[in-house]
Enzyme design. Structure first.
Site, mmCIF file in Angstrom:
data_model
loop_
_atom_site.group_PDB
_atom_site.id
_atom_site.type_symbol
_atom_site.label_atom_id
_atom_site.label_comp_id
_atom_site.label_asym_id
_atom_site.label_seq_id
_atom_site.Cartn_x
_atom_site.Cartn_y
_atom_site.Cartn_z
ATOM 1 N N HIS A 1 0.822 -1.218 0.000
ATOM 2 C CA HIS A 1 0.000 0.000 0.000
ATOM 3 C C HIS A 1 0.855 1.268 0.000
ATOM 4 O O HIS A 1 0.363 2.339 -0.323
ATOM 5 C CB HIS A 1 -0.944 -0.011 1.209
ATOM 6 C CG HIS A 1 -1.989 -1.084 1.115
ATOM 7 N ND1 HIS A 1 -3.289 -0.839 0.717
ATOM 8 C CD2 HIS A 1 -1.918 -2.422 1.327
ATOM 9 C CE1 HIS A 1 -3.969 -1.971 0.701
ATOM 10 N NE2 HIS A 1 -3.161 -2.950 1.074
ATOM 11 N N ASP B 1 3.409 9.646 -0.701
ATOM 12 C CA ASP B 1 2.230 8.855 -0.338
ATOM 13 C C ASP B 1 2.027 7.767 -1.384
ATOM 14 O O ASP B 1 2.200 8.036 -2.582
ATOM 15 C CB ASP B 1 1.003 9.771 -0.315
ATOM 16 C CG ASP B 1 0.019 9.382 0.774
ATOM 17 O OD1 ASP B 1 -0.080 8.171 1.045
ATOM 18 O OD2 ASP B 1 -0.640 10.267 1.335
HETATM 19 O O1 F6P Z 1 -1.291 3.225 4.856
HETATM 20 C C1 F6P Z 1 -0.825 2.145 5.569
HETATM 21 C C2 F6P Z 1 -1.708 1.792 6.763
HETATM 22 O O2 F6P Z 1 -1.233 0.596 7.314
HETATM 23 C C3 F6P Z 1 -3.178 1.646 6.403
HETATM 24 O O3 F6P Z 1 -3.476 0.405 5.866
HETATM 25 C C4 F6P Z 1 -3.844 1.954 7.714
HETATM 26 O O4 F6P Z 1 -5.138 2.428 7.584
HETATM 27 C C5 F6P Z 1 -2.964 3.032 8.303
HETATM 28 O O5 F6P Z 1 -1.680 2.798 7.740
HETATM 29 C C6 F6P Z 1 -2.954 3.049 9.819
HETATM 30 O O6 F6P Z 1 -2.152 2.051 10.264
HETATM 31 P P1 F6P Z 1 -1.996 1.490 11.743
HETATM 32 O O7 F6P Z 1 -2.472 0.080 11.677
HETATM 33 O O8 F6P Z 1 -0.536 1.600 12.025
HETATM 34 O O9 F6P Z 1 -2.838 2.329 12.654
#
Ligand code: F6P
Length: 458
Positions: free
Chosen positions: A156, A364
């Site tokens: 991602h 990003d």
């Molecule tokens: O963008 C990467 C990500 O892991 C997303 O999938 C997720 O919504 C966000 O970061 C928040 O992540 P965490 O699980 O660290 O709160």
């Protein structure tokens, strides 16, 4: 149809009456359609997590198998190696990278524990889809333990240029581990190209077709699968929110001033300090906007144990105070900064209300907020999206005002231009951006990945 098994670090098990937001909904919907299981961390820590078997729950036709982390695993695997090392590395931001060797060994050990807990739950007809930077070694660990079913992996975040990987602790291992999957998906063509180059140079893979690498007798397909939103549904949410009490209150408080809006997690990659500095520069360089504009930024706190995030919060707090104290007037507060998240429907309403979507990450993977801002606009009188060139979404939304997120003058000039932009130009730019969202759905993204995975292994 094969059973789908999704593996991600965090598993948002739906709670009674609550639906998770964003990508979690898409993965849930994919599982509900195809039938399957979602495996990962349940978000809790406990000292005996290592010896506790996965907890199985069912909701909305989906099976959830989740495990906890011990406090030490949480510190070293999640806060440490995943979010203090890999996250800034993947975003090519070396100044935020912190590295501890013991965190790396816990990272491998937690991936191994994911693997060992998942193995007994797998069936022969499964398709496995692993998500994100927390789980880079998992495909290889599963293969080493005899798993032969199709494995897909989607990153991602961005994938960095190969020279950045030189500062990864043994970057070659991660590349070789990833090459054990059947399909590797990235957000953009640039991320895919970076991976292909690194896999050849560092791991010794061979490119046998434009989208296929061969490594140790195994072929792996690679490709870009840009994450999408549901633009029509989001537009409806935004339109419906217009008369909500929160929106009425906001409009009253603005007293006719133009609204600049941003919404992010409070994360060093999001460029929040430079964004505020760009706004400050607008008020300095273009004093005509003083008293005539309000900037509302929502930055929900996130990963609060990571040192770089704590430092960011402190820096933002002093910047916010300084900006409002220096530029504010008895009846005008130039910046409103909220660290509480707001309901999705209210955020959609704020986006529609805002004349400017101000989204300037330093880097990003995609940035779905940019796409949501476009979807939320009134087609007859749309706002202007100011978007960082460093977001994956900028590859699609080229008609936005694209900016260098570090250049405060560029940000100020773009804000000034957007605030004064004639309706005809706003419409043209918006229509060009909106055309990129037409026909796309969030579910379509997931289905395209899974179709390609199936075609790759048959
Ligand atoms: O963008 C990467 C990500 O892991 C997303 O999938 C997720 O919504 C966000 O970061 C928040 O992540 P965490 O699980 O660290 O709160």
């Amino acid at each position: 149809m094969k059973r789908l098994v999704i593996v991600s670090n965090r598993v948002p098990v739906p709670k009674e009456g609550l639906r998770p937001g964003g990508l979690a909904v898409v993965l849930h919907d994919l599982l509900a359609l195809q039938g399957g299981m979602w495996f990962g961390w349940n978000g809790t820590t406990s000292p005996d997590a290592e010896t506790t078997p996965p907890q199985i729950q069912h909701a909305g036709g989906v099976e959830y198998a989740t495990i906890g982390l011990t406090p030490a695993e949480h510190r070293h695997y999640y806060t440490g190696f995943s979010n203090s090392t890999l996250w800034p590395l993947m975003h090519s931001l070396p100044e935020f990278i912190h590295f501890e060797r013991r965190e790396l060994s816990t990272y491998w050990a937690v991936n191994e524990r994911f693997c060992d807990n998942l193995l007994p739950l797998l069936r022969e007809d499964d398709t496995i889809w692993i998500h994100d930077y927390h789980l880079l070694p998992l495909a290889a660990q599963l293969r080493r333990k005899g798993v032969r079913m199709p494995i897909g992996f989607f990153l991602h975040t961005p994938f960095p240029a190969p020279d950045m990987l030189a500062i990864a602790p043994d970057g070659g291992t991660f590349l070789r581990d990833l090459l054990c999957a059947d399909l590797l998906g990235f957000q953009t063509g640039d991320d895919t190209a970076n991976f292909i180059f690194a896999a050849q140079r560092t791991a010794g893979a061979r490119l046998v077709a434009p989208d296929t690498l061969s490594f140790e007798g195994h072929t792996v397909r690679v490709g870009a699968f840009a994450v999408e939103i549901d633009p029509d549904a989001f537009a409806k949410t935004a339109t419906d929110a217009a008369e909500a009490p929160e929106l009425k209150q906001l409009r009253t408080s603005l007293a006719g001033r133009k609204l600049i809006f941003g919404v992010d997690r409070m994360d060093p990659t999001k460029g929040l300090c430079d964004r505020l500095a760009g706004y400050d520069r607008l008020l300095e360089s273009y004093p005509i906007w003083q008293r005539n504009v309000t900037f509302l930024q929502i930055a929900a706190e996130s990963r609060v144990d990571v040192a770089a995030y704590k430092a960011l919060r402190n820096e933002l707090e002093s910047m916010i105070g300084r900006l409002n104290a220096r530029r504010g007037q008895p009846d005008w507060t130039p910046l409103r900064f909220l660290t509480r998240g707001s309901p999705r429907r209210v955020v959609a309403g704020y986006m529609r209300q805002a004349q400017i979507g101000y989204i300037t990450p330093l880097r990003d993977g995609m940035n779905l907020v940019a796409k949501e801002y476009i979807a939320a606009q009134d087609p007859d009188d749309p706002g202007v999206l100011i978007l960082s060139r460093m977001a994956g979404a900028a590859k699609q939304l080229e008609a936005a005002l694209l900016v260098n997120p570090l250049d405060h003058d560029d940000l100020a000039d773009a804000l000034n231009r957007a605030l004064g932009m004639p309706k005809a130009e706003r419409r043209d730019r918006w229509q060009a951006c909106r055309a990129h969202l037409d026909g796309c759905t969030a579910l379509g993204w997931g289905q395209a990945f899974l179709r390609t995975l199936e075609a790759t292994v048959t």
